[in-house]
Enzyme design. Structure first.
Site, PDB file in Angstrom:
ATOM      1  N   TYR A  37       0.822  -1.211   0.000  1.00 61.83           N
ATOM      2  CA  TYR A  37       0.000   0.000   0.000  1.00 61.83           C
ATOM      3  C   TYR A  37       0.857   1.261   0.000  1.00 61.83           C
ATOM      4  O   TYR A  37       0.485   2.272  -0.592  1.00 61.83           O
ATOM      5  CB  TYR A  37      -1.015  -0.023   1.148  1.00 61.83           C
ATOM      6  CG  TYR A  37      -2.245  -0.800   0.750  1.00 61.83           C
ATOM      7  CD1 TYR A  37      -3.193  -0.224  -0.084  1.00 61.83           C
ATOM      8  CD2 TYR A  37      -2.420  -2.120   1.141  1.00 61.83           C
ATOM      9  CE1 TYR A  37      -4.296  -0.939  -0.506  1.00 61.83           C
ATOM     10  CE2 TYR A  37      -3.533  -2.838   0.732  1.00 61.83           C
ATOM     11  CZ  TYR A  37      -4.460  -2.242  -0.094  1.00 61.83           C
ATOM     12  OH  TYR A  37      -5.550  -2.950  -0.524  1.00 61.83           O
ATOM     13  N   ASN A  39     -18.405   5.935 -21.012  1.00 63.67           N
ATOM     14  CA  ASN A  39     -17.364   4.902 -21.019  1.00 63.67           C
ATOM     15  C   ASN A  39     -16.727   4.860 -22.409  1.00 63.67           C
ATOM     16  O   ASN A  39     -17.377   5.190 -23.396  1.00 63.67           O
ATOM     17  CB  ASN A  39     -17.968   3.529 -20.669  1.00 63.67           C
ATOM     18  CG  ASN A  39     -16.942   2.530 -20.188  1.00 63.67           C
ATOM     19  OD1 ASN A  39     -15.978   2.211 -20.884  1.00 63.67           O
ATOM     20  ND2 ASN A  39     -17.140   2.024 -18.983  1.00 63.67           N
ATOM     21  N   VAL A  40     -15.476   4.448 -22.470  1.00 63.03           N
ATOM     22  CA  VAL A  40     -14.818   4.310 -23.780  1.00 63.03           C
ATOM     23  C   VAL A  40     -15.286   3.060 -24.525  1.00 63.03           C
ATOM     24  O   VAL A  40     -15.042   2.924 -25.718  1.00 63.03           O
ATOM     25  CB  VAL A  40     -13.269   4.286 -23.658  1.00 63.03           C
ATOM     26  CG1 VAL A  40     -12.737   5.652 -23.249  1.00 63.03           C
ATOM     27  CG2 VAL A  40     -12.805   3.231 -22.669  1.00 63.03           C
ATOM     28  N   ALA A  54     -13.730  10.118 -20.103  1.00 67.45           N
ATOM     29  CA  ALA A  54     -14.448  10.884 -19.089  1.00 67.45           C
ATOM     30  C   ALA A  54     -13.971  12.338 -19.019  1.00 67.45           C
ATOM     31  O   ALA A  54     -14.771  13.256 -18.825  1.00 67.45           O
ATOM     32  CB  ALA A  54     -14.289  10.218 -17.726  1.00 67.45           C
ATOM     33  N   SER A  87     -16.864  -0.867 -15.226  1.00 68.33           N
ATOM     34  CA  SER A  87     -17.410  -1.987 -15.979  1.00 68.33           C
ATOM     35  C   SER A  87     -18.721  -2.459 -15.336  1.00 68.33           C
ATOM     36  O   SER A  87     -19.501  -3.159 -15.954  1.00 68.33           O
ATOM     37  CB  SER A  87     -16.405  -3.138 -16.041  1.00 68.33           C
ATOM     38  OG  SER A  87     -15.857  -3.388 -14.764  1.00 68.33           O
ATOM     39  N   VAL A 101     -10.191   4.206  -4.838  1.00 65.46           N
ATOM     40  CA  VAL A 101      -9.549   4.446  -3.545  1.00 65.46           C
ATOM     41  C   VAL A 101      -8.443   5.497  -3.680  1.00 65.46           C
ATOM     42  O   VAL A 101      -7.659   5.696  -2.750  1.00 65.46           O
ATOM     43  CB  VAL A 101      -8.959   3.127  -2.969  1.00 65.46           C
ATOM     44  CG1 VAL A 101     -10.072   2.128  -2.657  1.00 65.46           C
ATOM     45  CG2 VAL A 101      -7.945   2.503  -3.922  1.00 65.46           C
ATOM     46  N   HIS A 122     -15.048   1.886  -1.364  1.00 63.93           N
ATOM     47  CA  HIS A 122     -13.942   0.979  -1.083  1.00 63.93           C
ATOM     48  C   HIS A 122     -12.849   1.634  -0.239  1.00 63.93           C
ATOM     49  O   HIS A 122     -11.755   1.104  -0.135  1.00 63.93           O
ATOM     50  CB  HIS A 122     -13.353   0.430  -2.386  1.00 63.93           C
ATOM     51  CG  HIS A 122     -14.330  -0.431  -3.143  1.00 63.93           C
ATOM     52  ND1 HIS A 122     -14.136  -0.812  -4.447  1.00 63.93           N
ATOM     53  CD2 HIS A 122     -15.507  -0.977  -2.766  1.00 63.93           C
ATOM     54  CE1 HIS A 122     -15.166  -1.564  -4.840  1.00 63.93           C
ATOM     55  NE2 HIS A 122     -16.009  -1.666  -3.844  1.00 63.93           N
TER      56      HIS A 122
HETATM   57  P1  NAD Z   1     -12.764  -1.688 -14.228  1.00 65.96           P
HETATM   58  O1  NAD Z   1     -11.295  -1.739 -14.494  1.00 65.96           O
HETATM   59  O2  NAD Z   1     -13.501  -2.954 -14.084  1.00 65.96           O
HETATM   60  O3  NAD Z   1     -13.486  -0.860 -15.374  1.00 65.96           O
HETATM   61  C1  NAD Z   1     -12.968   0.366 -15.840  1.00 65.96           C
HETATM   62  C2  NAD Z   1     -13.912   0.876 -16.900  1.00 65.96           C
HETATM   63  O4  NAD Z   1     -13.494   2.164 -17.311  1.00 65.96           O
HETATM   64  C3  NAD Z   1     -13.954  -0.006 -18.165  1.00 65.96           C
HETATM   65  O5  NAD Z   1     -15.310  -0.247 -18.491  1.00 65.96           O
HETATM   66  C4  NAD Z   1     -13.271   0.878 -19.229  1.00 65.96           C
HETATM   67  O6  NAD Z   1     -13.845   0.671 -20.499  1.00 65.96           O
HETATM   68  C5  NAD Z   1     -13.553   2.269 -18.715  1.00 65.96           C
HETATM   69  N1  NAD Z   1     -12.584   3.308 -19.088  1.00 65.96           N
HETATM   70  C6  NAD Z   1     -11.238   3.215 -19.225  1.00 65.96           C
HETATM   71  N2  NAD Z   1     -10.693   4.414 -19.499  1.00 65.96           N
HETATM   72  C7  NAD Z   1     -11.716   5.305 -19.514  1.00 65.96           C
HETATM   73  C8  NAD Z   1     -11.804   6.714 -19.729  1.00 65.96           C
HETATM   74  N3  NAD Z   1     -10.705   7.474 -19.961  1.00 65.96           N
HETATM   75  N4  NAD Z   1     -13.026   7.295 -19.674  1.00 65.96           N
HETATM   76  C9  NAD Z   1     -14.156   6.564 -19.442  1.00 65.96           C
HETATM   77  N5  NAD Z   1     -14.124   5.230 -19.236  1.00 65.96           N
HETATM   78  C10 NAD Z   1     -12.927   4.611 -19.266  1.00 65.96           C
HETATM   79  O7  NAD Z   1     -12.899  -0.749 -12.943  1.00 65.96           O
HETATM   80  P2  NAD Z   1     -14.048  -0.687 -11.861  1.00 65.96           P
HETATM   81  O8  NAD Z   1     -15.360  -0.879 -12.514  1.00 65.96           O
HETATM   82  O9  NAD Z   1     -13.786   0.536 -11.073  1.00 65.96           O
HETATM   83  O10 NAD Z   1     -13.771  -1.958 -10.928  1.00 65.96           O
HETATM   84  C11 NAD Z   1     -12.459  -2.336 -10.549  1.00 65.96           C
HETATM   85  C12 NAD Z   1     -12.186  -2.399  -9.055  1.00 65.96           C
HETATM   86  O11 NAD Z   1     -10.808  -2.086  -8.813  1.00 65.96           O
HETATM   87  C13 NAD Z   1     -12.950  -1.423  -8.221  1.00 65.96           C
HETATM   88  O12 NAD Z   1     -13.468  -2.133  -7.171  1.00 65.96           O
HETATM   89  C14 NAD Z   1     -11.944  -0.383  -7.711  1.00 65.96           C
HETATM   90  O13 NAD Z   1     -12.091  -0.144  -6.327  1.00 65.96           O
HETATM   91  C15 NAD Z   1     -10.600  -1.001  -7.926  1.00 65.96           C
HETATM   92  N6  NAD Z   1      -9.629  -0.058  -8.544  1.00 65.96           N
HETATM   93  C16 NAD Z   1      -9.545   1.260  -8.142  1.00 65.96           C
HETATM   94  C17 NAD Z   1      -8.659   2.139  -8.777  1.00 65.96           C
HETATM   95  C18 NAD Z   1      -8.580   3.587  -8.336  1.00 65.96           C
HETATM   96  O14 NAD Z   1      -8.761   3.894  -7.176  1.00 65.96           O
HETATM   97  N7  NAD Z   1      -8.301   4.515  -9.249  1.00 65.96           N
HETATM   98  C19 NAD Z   1      -7.850   1.680  -9.805  1.00 65.96           C
HETATM   99  C20 NAD Z   1      -7.955   0.332 -10.180  1.00 65.96           C
HETATM  100  C21 NAD Z   1      -8.847  -0.517  -9.537  1.00 65.96           C
END
Ligand code: NAD
Ligand code: ZN
Length: 250
Positions: free
Chosen positions: A68, A223-224, A241, A199, A104, A130
């Site tokens: 972490y 979404n992309v 986004a 997703s 997160v 989360h």
């Molecule tokens: P996911 O990876 O399952 O889905 C990401 C989605 O974002 C996909 O559908 C993709 O097509 C879309 N995407 C990618 N780039 C984009 C953009 N520029 N604009 C719009 N859409 C875009 O992620 P999720 O649904 O958040 O689930 C994954 C899990 O992992 C979650 O529980 C989350 O807590 C964790 N996670 C968090 C982070 C973070 O804090 N940033 C990063 C990775 C994973």
């Protein structure tokens, strides 16, 4: 019909009395937030699904806390993007909370504070389903602190001596039921659920937009790519986004 989708989405945003927004990892992609999969060097040989678990934390707390610490340092160079900012401005303007995130990374919170300026940022602060890697909590009591660099010995709670650990939901841990309840109430009350960069296949991400729908509201997706929700969305905007949200919300 891309233009029809935009017209529909704009109308729904304009006419909605209550809006809830659910965001996922996709909204932070343009901020360069590394995903689990991007883990470099030493961490390549670990599977997050095995590392970020309560069992691993009990067995080998040092390794989990170091992982972490690595994730936090990777985040230090990331900044909120135009998508986070547009959502923050939107909810500040409406003066009503409605932002729910699975992320997160704390970027929504930073965007809220930056966009609010002098004003209290309350309405734009996200419900972080989360948790947040920038915070620690006590494993045994309710104490929370801003995260601090890891020292020689394991960090302990000053109140009860419990382990200080990241304030995030590990794989296999329950979500905070109060938080989930608040998110569900926001979703049920909303006539519009804006789903951004997720997703939306896993619980509770999938459940919230559906709760809006079951209560008679509609979904707009940003979404992309297509997702499992595209089919049931009243409008689906294809794009990043950071570009789509300012164009839709400002
Ligand atoms: P996911 O990876 O399952 O889905 C990401 C989605 O974002 C996909 O559908 C993709 O097509 C879309 N995407 C990618 N780039 C984009 C953009 N520029 N604009 C719009 N859409 C875009 O992620 P999720 O649904 O958040 O689930 C994954 C899990 O992992 C979650 O529980 C989350 O807590 C964790 N996670 C968090 C982070 C973070 O804090 N940033 C990063 C990775 C994973
Ligand atoms: Zn404690």
């Amino acid at each position: 019909m891309e233009q029809g989708q935009w017209r529909q989405a704009r109308r729904l945003v304009r006419e909605a009395r209550h809006v809830v927004a659910l965001t996922g990892a996709g909204i932070s992609a343009e901020s360069g937030v590394p995903t689990f999969r991007d883990a470099g060097g030493l961490w390549k040989s670990y599977r997050p699904e095995e590392l970020a678990t309560p069992e691993a934390l009990a067995r080998d707390p040092r390794t989990v806390l170091e992982w972490y610490a690595w994730r936090r340092s990777a985040l230090a160079d990331c900044r909120p993007n135009e998508g986070h900012r547009a959502l923050a401005r939107f909810f500040l303007r409406r003066g009503e909370a409605g932002l729910v995130t699975q992320n997160v990374d704390g970027l929504h919170t930073r965007a809220a504070l930056e966009e609010a300026g002098e004003d209290p940022a309350e309405a734009a602060l996200p419900l972080e389903l989360h948790g947040a890697v920038g915070r620690d909590r006590c494993e045994s009591c309710a104490a929370r602190w801003p995260a601090e660099p890891l020292g020689e010995t394991l960090p302990r709670c000053s109140a009860c001596g419990g382990l200080r650990r990241p304030d995030v939901v590990l794989f296999g841990e329950m979500l905070d039921p109060d938080l989930l309840d608040r998110a569900r109430r926001l979703a049920e009350r909303a006539d519009l659920c804006l789903v951004v960069g997720t997703s939306a296949v896993v619980y509770p991400a999938a459940a919230l937009p559906l709760a809006t729908r079951e209560a008679g509201g509609l979904i707009v997706e940003v979404n992309v790519r297509r997702t499992a929700l595209t089919e049931v969305a009243a409008a689906a905007l294809r794009g990043e986004a950071g570009t789509v949200l300012p164009a839709l919300l400002d």
